[in-house]
Motif scaffolding. Sequence first.
Motif, mmCIF file in Angstrom:
data_model
loop_
_atom_site.group_PDB
_atom_site.id
_atom_site.type_symbol
_atom_site.label_atom_id
_atom_site.label_comp_id
_atom_site.label_asym_id
_atom_site.label_seq_id
_atom_site.Cartn_x
_atom_site.Cartn_y
_atom_site.Cartn_z
ATOM 1 N N ARG A 1 -9.000 1.166 -11.832
ATOM 2 C CA ARG A 1 -9.205 2.168 -10.791
ATOM 3 C C ARG A 1 -10.101 3.296 -11.287
ATOM 4 O O ARG A 1 -10.993 3.744 -10.574
ATOM 5 C CB ARG A 1 -7.864 2.726 -10.320
ATOM 6 C CG ARG A 1 -7.993 3.696 -9.172
ATOM 7 C CD ARG A 1 -6.613 4.127 -8.660
ATOM 8 N NE ARG A 1 -6.721 4.814 -7.407
ATOM 9 C CZ ARG A 1 -6.964 6.119 -7.294
ATOM 10 N NH1 ARG A 1 -7.121 6.852 -8.370
ATOM 11 N NH2 ARG A 1 -7.057 6.686 -6.103
ATOM 12 N N ARG B 1 -13.651 2.230 -11.263
ATOM 13 C CA ARG B 1 -14.153 2.129 -9.884
ATOM 14 C C ARG B 1 -14.418 3.509 -9.301
ATOM 15 O O ARG B 1 -15.455 3.748 -8.672
ATOM 16 C CB ARG B 1 -13.146 1.373 -9.007
ATOM 17 C CG ARG B 1 -13.591 1.261 -7.548
ATOM 18 C CD ARG B 1 -12.613 0.486 -6.720
ATOM 19 N NE ARG B 1 -11.286 1.059 -6.635
ATOM 20 C CZ ARG B 1 -10.951 2.070 -5.818
ATOM 21 N NH1 ARG B 1 -11.843 2.643 -5.041
ATOM 22 N NH2 ARG B 1 -9.701 2.512 -5.800
ATOM 23 N N THR C 1 -15.813 1.719 -3.338
ATOM 24 C CA THR C 1 -14.533 1.358 -2.744
ATOM 25 C C THR C 1 -14.093 -0.005 -3.277
ATOM 26 O O THR C 1 -14.901 -0.749 -3.851
ATOM 27 C CB THR C 1 -14.637 1.276 -1.202
ATOM 28 O OG1 THR C 1 -15.503 0.184 -0.873
ATOM 29 C CG2 THR C 1 -15.155 2.581 -0.609
ATOM 30 N N GLN C 2 -12.828 -0.329 -3.035
ATOM 31 C CA GLN C 2 -12.340 -1.648 -3.426
ATOM 32 C C GLN C 2 -13.136 -2.748 -2.725
ATOM 33 O O GLN C 2 -13.485 -3.756 -3.342
ATOM 34 C CB GLN C 2 -10.849 -1.790 -3.080
ATOM 35 C CG GLN C 2 -9.933 -1.025 -3.986
ATOM 36 C CD GLN C 2 -8.462 -1.276 -3.671
ATOM 37 O OE1 GLN C 2 -8.112 -1.797 -2.615
ATOM 38 N NE2 GLN C 2 -7.596 -0.901 -4.604
ATOM 39 N N ALA D 1 -15.207 -5.663 -4.589
ATOM 40 C CA ALA D 1 -14.805 -7.045 -4.292
ATOM 41 C C ALA D 1 -15.992 -7.860 -3.798
ATOM 42 O O ALA D 1 -16.211 -8.989 -4.247
ATOM 43 C CB ALA D 1 -13.672 -7.048 -3.264
ATOM 44 N N PRO E 1 -11.151 -8.178 -0.901
ATOM 45 C CA PRO E 1 -10.605 -6.859 -1.232
ATOM 46 C C PRO E 1 -9.106 -6.907 -1.559
ATOM 47 O O PRO E 1 -8.633 -6.145 -2.404
ATOM 48 C CB PRO E 1 -10.856 -6.029 0.026
ATOM 49 C CG PRO E 1 -12.009 -6.697 0.696
ATOM 50 C CD PRO E 1 -11.854 -8.159 0.391
ATOM 51 N N GLU E 2 -8.374 -7.805 -0.910
ATOM 52 C CA GLU E 2 -6.943 -7.928 -1.181
ATOM 53 C C GLU E 2 -6.696 -8.378 -2.623
ATOM 54 O O GLU E 2 -5.820 -7.857 -3.313
ATOM 55 C CB GLU E 2 -6.283 -8.921 -0.208
ATOM 56 C CG GLU E 2 -6.264 -8.448 1.224
ATOM 57 C CD GLU E 2 -7.596 -8.659 1.960
ATOM 58 O OE1 GLU E 2 -8.459 -9.429 1.478
ATOM 59 O OE2 GLU E 2 -7.764 -8.034 3.014
ATOM 60 N N PHE F 1 -8.804 -8.028 -5.156
ATOM 61 C CA PHE F 1 -9.187 -6.936 -6.053
ATOM 62 C C PHE F 1 -8.101 -5.868 -6.087
ATOM 63 O O PHE F 1 -7.781 -5.338 -7.151
ATOM 64 C CB PHE F 1 -10.527 -6.307 -5.641
ATOM 65 C CG PHE F 1 -10.911 -5.187 -6.562
ATOM 66 C CD1 PHE F 1 -11.427 -5.441 -7.809
ATOM 67 C CD2 PHE F 1 -10.707 -3.865 -6.181
ATOM 68 C CE1 PHE F 1 -11.751 -4.401 -8.682
ATOM 69 C CE2 PHE F 1 -11.026 -2.824 -7.033
ATOM 70 C CZ PHE F 1 -11.550 -3.095 -8.289
ATOM 71 N N GLY F 2 -7.517 -5.558 -4.935
ATOM 72 C CA GLY F 2 -6.445 -4.563 -4.892
ATOM 73 C C GLY F 2 -5.264 -4.960 -5.761
ATOM 74 O O GLY F 2 -4.688 -4.125 -6.466
ATOM 75 N N GLU G 1 -6.284 -4.419 -9.345
ATOM 76 C CA GLU G 1 -6.339 -2.993 -9.676
ATOM 77 C C GLU G 1 -4.927 -2.416 -9.849
ATOM 78 O O GLU G 1 -4.713 -1.544 -10.686
ATOM 79 C CB GLU G 1 -7.090 -2.230 -8.577
ATOM 80 C CG GLU G 1 -7.413 -0.804 -8.961
ATOM 81 C CD GLU G 1 -8.297 -0.114 -7.950
ATOM 82 O OE1 GLU G 1 -9.508 0.005 -8.210
ATOM 83 O OE2 GLU G 1 -7.771 0.310 -6.890
ATOM 84 N N ARG G 2 -3.966 -2.919 -9.091
ATOM 85 C CA ARG G 2 -2.587 -2.451 -9.215
ATOM 86 C C ARG G 2 -1.838 -3.150 -10.348
ATOM 87 O O ARG G 2 -0.674 -2.858 -10.608
ATOM 88 C CB ARG G 2 -1.834 -2.666 -7.897
ATOM 89 C CG ARG G 2 -2.282 -1.727 -6.797
ATOM 90 C CD ARG G 2 -1.393 -1.835 -5.566
ATOM 91 N NE ARG G 2 -1.235 -3.184 -5.045
ATOM 92 C CZ ARG G 2 -2.082 -3.791 -4.206
ATOM 93 N NH1 ARG G 2 -3.178 -3.164 -3.812
ATOM 94 N NH2 ARG G 2 -1.840 -5.003 -3.777
#
Length: 122
Positions: free
Chosen positions: A2, A5, A11-12, A16, A23-24, A26-27, A30-31
């Motif tokens: 994060r 980025r 943005t995510q 992505a 994006p999901e 990548f999210g 990232e988490r």
Amino acid sequence: MRAARMRAGLTQAEIAASVGITPEVFGRMERGKMLPSVPTLFRLCVALRSGPHELMGFVPPASLPQAAQRQVPPELADTPETRRLLRLMGRLQGLQLKLILRLVLAFLTEPRRPRSQKRNRR
């Protein structure tokens, strides 16, 4: 991931798209809910202009306690047990990882007793 980025001002969804994942996904990376494949990690490094050590959340060895700076013996570096442990640790959250680190450090810094003393303890 994060921090890199945010530093890049993206943005995510933008990251992505640039590395060819949703994006999901990548999210979740990232988490810390999933790990990228090696090719995806490479593309993320290029897109975010960061090294893999930063993106994967590793700290520089100099900032670790002395006991944690020891090298993994070559015979243990790539065993099924090591791979499984790393895979399972990838599922842990921040406080859980800190607890595991403390546990490992306790094992590394505990003075070893000869086996004969361990048996007599029972």
